[in-house]
Design a protein around this motif. Structure first.
Motif, short mmCIF file in Angstrom:
data_model
loop_
_atom_site.label_atom_id
_atom_site.label_comp_id
_atom_site.label_asym_id
_atom_site.label_seq_id
_atom_site.Cartn_x
_atom_site.Cartn_y
_atom_site.Cartn_z
N SER A 25 38.66 47.18 25.47
CA SER A 25 39.13 47.51 26.81
C SER A 25 40.58 47.07 26.93
O SER A 25 40.96 46.00 26.44
CB SER A 25 38.27 46.79 27.84
N SER A 26 41.41 47.90 27.57
CA SER A 26 42.83 47.60 27.72
C SER A 26 43.28 48.00 29.12
O SER A 26 42.81 49.01 29.66
CB SER A 26 43.62 48.36 26.66
N THR A 27 44.19 47.23 29.69
CA THR A 27 44.71 47.55 31.02
C THR A 27 46.23 47.62 31.02
O THR A 27 46.89 47.05 30.15
CB THR A 27 44.28 46.50 32.07
N SER A 28 46.76 48.31 32.01
CA SER A 28 48.20 48.42 32.21
C SER A 28 48.48 48.61 33.69
O SER A 28 47.69 49.24 34.40
CB SER A 28 48.74 49.63 31.44
N SER A 29 49.58 48.09 34.13
CA SER A 29 49.99 48.32 35.52
C SER A 29 50.82 49.60 35.64
O SER A 29 51.19 50.00 36.74
CB SER A 29 50.81 47.13 36.05
N VAL A 75 40.58 53.03 37.49
CA VAL A 75 41.71 52.33 38.11
C VAL A 75 41.17 51.21 38.98
O VAL A 75 40.09 51.32 39.55
CB VAL A 75 42.61 53.26 38.96
N GLY A 76 41.96 50.14 39.07
CA GLY A 76 41.67 49.06 40.00
C GLY A 76 42.48 49.31 41.27
O GLY A 76 43.69 49.57 41.19
N VAL A 77 41.83 49.27 42.42
CA VAL A 77 42.49 49.60 43.68
C VAL A 77 42.42 48.41 44.62
O VAL A 77 41.38 47.75 44.73
CB VAL A 77 41.83 50.83 44.34
N GLU A 78 43.54 48.14 45.28
CA GLU A 78 43.59 47.08 46.28
C GLU A 78 44.41 47.60 47.47
O GLU A 78 45.52 48.09 47.30
CB GLU A 78 44.25 45.84 45.69
N ASN A 79 43.83 47.51 48.65
CA ASN A 79 44.50 48.00 49.87
C ASN A 79 44.96 49.45 49.74
O ASN A 79 46.05 49.82 50.18
CB ASN A 79 45.70 47.11 50.24
N GLY A 80 44.13 50.27 49.10
CA GLY A 80 44.44 51.69 48.96
C GLY A 80 45.49 52.02 47.92
O GLY A 80 45.88 53.17 47.78
N GLN A 81 45.95 51.04 47.15
CA GLN A 81 46.98 51.25 46.13
C GLN A 81 46.43 50.93 44.75
O GLN A 81 45.70 49.95 44.59
CB GLN A 81 48.19 50.35 46.40
N ILE A 82 46.81 51.73 43.77
CA ILE A 82 46.39 51.46 42.39
C ILE A 82 47.11 50.21 41.90
O ILE A 82 48.33 50.12 41.96
CB ILE A 82 46.70 52.65 41.47
N GLN A 83 46.33 49.25 41.44
CA GLN A 83 46.88 48.00 40.92
C GLN A 83 46.97 47.99 39.40
O GLN A 83 47.85 47.37 38.84
CB GLN A 83 46.04 46.80 41.40
N HIS A 84 46.00 48.64 38.75
CA HIS A 84 46.05 48.73 37.29
C HIS A 84 45.20 49.89 36.80
O HIS A 84 44.33 50.39 37.51
CB HIS A 84 45.59 47.42 36.62
#
Length: 67
Positions: free
Chosen positions: A10-14, A45-54
């Protein structure tokens, strides 16, 4: 005759999915010898407050086993 093994990472990116894939393959290649391919099993995608975080990808990485 070649024998290969497949492992999941698993890999993530902002930045983007593409960046997450590139980071994942580069990191896997530092630990695994003879990496020959990778395919995307999942992406999310990771979402916080309606915005994509990663951006996150789960990759299946194939590498050849040495004799």
């Amino acid at each position: 005759m070649s024998v290969a093994r497949v492992t999941e990472i698993s890999s993530t990116s902002s930045v983007s999915f593409e960046d997450a894939v590139e980071k994942g393959v580069n990191r896997a290649s530092k630990t695994l010898r003879n990496v020959v391919s990778a395919w995307i099993k999942e992406q999310r995608v990771g979402v916080e407050n309606g915005q994509i975080q990663h951006y996150q990808v789960n990759l299946m990485v194939t590498f050849l086993l040495e004799d």
